[in-house]
Write an enzyme that holds these catalytic residues in place. Structure first.
Site, PDB file in Angstrom:
ATOM      1  N   LYS A 192     -33.110  11.650   2.793  1.00  0.00           N
ATOM      2  CA  LYS A 192     -34.047  12.714   2.403  1.00  0.00           C
ATOM      3  C   LYS A 192     -35.332  12.112   1.829  1.00  0.00           C
ATOM      4  CE  LYS A 192     -31.838  13.068  -2.148  1.00  0.00           C
ATOM      5  NZ  LYS A 192     -30.900  13.831  -2.982  1.00  0.00           N
ATOM      6  N   MET A 235     -58.003   7.211  -8.361  1.00  0.00           N
ATOM      7  CA  MET A 235     -57.341   7.914  -7.269  1.00  0.00           C
ATOM      8  C   MET A 235     -57.033   6.973  -6.095  1.00  0.00           C
ATOM      9  SD  MET A 235     -58.602  11.299  -5.197  1.00  0.00           S
ATOM     10  CE  MET A 235     -58.150  12.604  -6.309  1.00  0.00           C
ATOM     11  N   ARG A 241     -25.962  23.247 -10.185  1.00  0.00           N
ATOM     12  CA  ARG A 241     -27.171  23.355  -9.376  1.00  0.00           C
ATOM     13  C   ARG A 241     -26.810  24.176  -8.140  1.00  0.00           C
ATOM     14  NH1 ARG A 241     -29.998  17.808  -7.350  1.00  0.00           N
ATOM     15  NH2 ARG A 241     -28.079  17.728  -6.133  1.00  0.00           N
ATOM     16  N   TYR A 243     -62.665   4.205 -15.502  1.00  0.00           N
ATOM     17  CA  TYR A 243     -62.946   5.503 -16.138  1.00  0.00           C
ATOM     18  C   TYR A 243     -62.579   5.541 -17.623  1.00  0.00           C
ATOM     19  CZ  TYR A 243     -63.484   7.734 -11.531  1.00  0.00           C
ATOM     20  OH  TYR A 243     -63.907   8.097 -10.298  1.00  0.00           O
TER      21      TYR A 243
HETATM   22  C1  LIG Z   1     -29.902  12.854  -3.390  1.00  0.00           C
HETATM   23  C2  LIG Z   1     -28.454  13.075  -3.270  1.00  0.00           C
HETATM   24  C3  LIG Z   1     -27.591  11.989  -3.054  1.00  0.00           C
HETATM   25  C4  LIG Z   1     -28.043  10.551  -3.126  1.00  0.00           C
HETATM   26  O1  LIG Z   1     -28.257  10.213  -4.473  1.00  0.00           O
HETATM   27  P1  LIG Z   1     -28.486   8.716  -4.977  1.00  0.00           P
HETATM   28  O2  LIG Z   1     -28.280   8.781  -6.442  1.00  0.00           O
HETATM   29  O3  LIG Z   1     -29.854   8.326  -4.589  1.00  0.00           O
HETATM   30  O4  LIG Z   1     -27.462   7.887  -4.289  1.00  0.00           O
HETATM   31  C5  LIG Z   1     -26.251  12.269  -2.809  1.00  0.00           C
HETATM   32  N1  LIG Z   1     -25.798  13.548  -2.816  1.00  0.00           N
HETATM   33  C6  LIG Z   1     -26.589  14.599  -3.065  1.00  0.00           C
HETATM   34  C7  LIG Z   1     -26.011  15.972  -3.084  1.00  0.00           C
HETATM   35  C8  LIG Z   1     -27.943  14.395  -3.314  1.00  0.00           C
HETATM   36  O5  LIG Z   1     -28.730  15.453  -3.580  1.00  0.00           O
END
Ligand SMILES: *Cc1c(COP(=O)(O)O)cnc(C)c1O
Length: 378
Positions: free
Chosen positions: A45, A320, A141, A271
């Site tokens: 992701k 930036m 969550r 800056y």
């Molecule tokens: C992001 C995520 C992971 C991976 O997490 P890491 O700590 O980076 O290994 C695994 N399971 C879920 C549900 C996640 O949201």
């Protein structure tokens, strides 16, 4: 599948280098820890935590990984459109209006709770949707509560669903404090108790999985079909872990020196005039800034970068698109490469993240869309 070598020309401004050898090395380290019957579901992701989702996924698929996890349906579709063949689980919520695309692109949707499953079951769909059921064991969550066994059983009986798995997520697997370990162990126990009840009553629960990176390193001997590593796959580990794993950072962040100046004592740099020289110094301007993902709050904190194998300090406020470093006493010329995140101690992602008041996951995943990518095979 062919991975295209991406080129960084001499004219590149700021770029990410991906070390393929290190990625495979990390995967092998993870494989050494988990049991033979457990497979890696690679979490790619957020553009593979800034590493480039498509390239990383293709390299992993070529290596033999067949299961991937993303956060959104759009990420899943992108992977499919780029030829990824393996299973793709969407960890997050997908609006029900997009469910036909889950089917069309052969993705797997997470059932985020009972209500979501119910609504899905009332839709008129062309085919069953592949899903994994998320169980809430304390993260609070996503997921249906492990306590609502009757609801979970109903989900298994809903139409429209092709249930391939069930999983939970640990909320504090990186802590070795006594009460956190107890909490995590409860999460794990409650999940397995649920699984056992379902199995005993004849439900085909599908694949089960629990552990993200720190779950793998701190609760390594769970019996699961999958583990879901993210950050450790990329060679970064910022937590406290029982298993000390040897990891190699996959990503380096680099930019170039664009200008060199000699300035006098009592002059200011950048800056806000927050940095005033106390002697004559030599400074270099570097072609990377906070838009590219270098957090602005690394300014004025003695943050180090690497140039020609020497450390140099970022001085004044990070801008930036640019920042300025002190290169007094260093032999530096325009065009020299500056490494901001990499394999040397002071520029490791976890140290830089800590200085910026965050975790490496955030630092890496925010690396900007303006960067070029260079893939190093060796
Ligand atoms: C992001 C995520 C992971 C991976 O997490 P890491 O700590 O980076 O290994 C695994 N399971 C879920 C549900 C996640 O949201």
């Amino acid at each position: 599948m062919v991975i295209e070598k991406e080129k960084t020309s001499l004219s590149s401004r700021a770029w990410i280098e991906i070390n393929v050898e290190n990625l495979i090395y990390n995967i092998k380290q993870i494989e050494n820890i988990i049991s033979k019957d457990t497979k890696i579901m690679a979490v790619v992701k957020a553009n593979a935590y800034g590493h480039g989702m498509i390239t990383i996924s293709k390299i992993l698929e070529e290596y033999g990984i067949n299961d991937f996890a993303v956060a959104t349906i759009e990420e899943g579709i992108t992977l499919r459109k780029n030829g990824l063949k393996g299973n793709i689980l969407i960890l997050g919520y997908t609006d029900l209006s997009k469910i036909e695309d889950i089917i069309k692109y052969n993705l797997i949707q997470t059932i985020v709770d009972y209500e979501y499953a119910y609504k899905l079951s009332t839709l008129n769909l062309s085919k069953k949707v592949k899903v994994h059921i998320k169980i809430n064991t304390g993260m609070n969550r996503l997921g249906e509560s492990y306590k609502n066994i009757d609801s979970i059983k109903k989900i298994y009986k809903f139409k429209n669903l092709n249930i391939l798995g069930i999983y939970t997520h640990l909320s504090t697997p990186d802590s070795l404090l006594k009460e956190d370990i107890k909490f995590t162990q409860n999460q794990i126990n409650n999940f397995y108790t649920l699984i056992n009840i379902l199995k005993t009553e004849g439900y085909n629960v599908g694949k089960i999985h629990i552990q993200s990176s720190y779950g793998i390193l701190n609760y390594s001997n769970l019996k699961c079909d999958y583990v879901r590593p993210g950050i450790i796959m990329y060679g970064v580990c910022s937590g406290n872990t029982r298993i000390k794993i040897n990891l190699k950072p996959v990503l380096s962040l680099k930019a170039k020196v664009t200008s060199i100046k000699y300035i006098d004592k009592n002059e200011s740099v950048s800056y806000g005039r927050k940095y005033i020289t106390n002697k004559n110094i030599k400074i270099a301007t570097v072609s990377i800034g906070y838009v590219d993902g270098i957090p602005r709050n690394l300014s004025l904190k003695n943050t180090k970068v690497l140039i020609n194998n020497h450390y140099a300090l970022i001085i004044g406020r990070i801008c930036m698109d640019q920042l300025i470093i002190d290169v007094s006493n260093l032999n530096v010329k325009v065009g020299d490469v500056v490494t901001l995140i990499g394999d040397k101690y002071y520029i490791r992602a976890n140290l830089i993240a800590k200085k910026a008041g965050t975790i490496p996951n955030e630092l890496l995943s925010r690396l900007g869309n303006r960067l070029e990518y260079k893939i190093i095979f060796k």
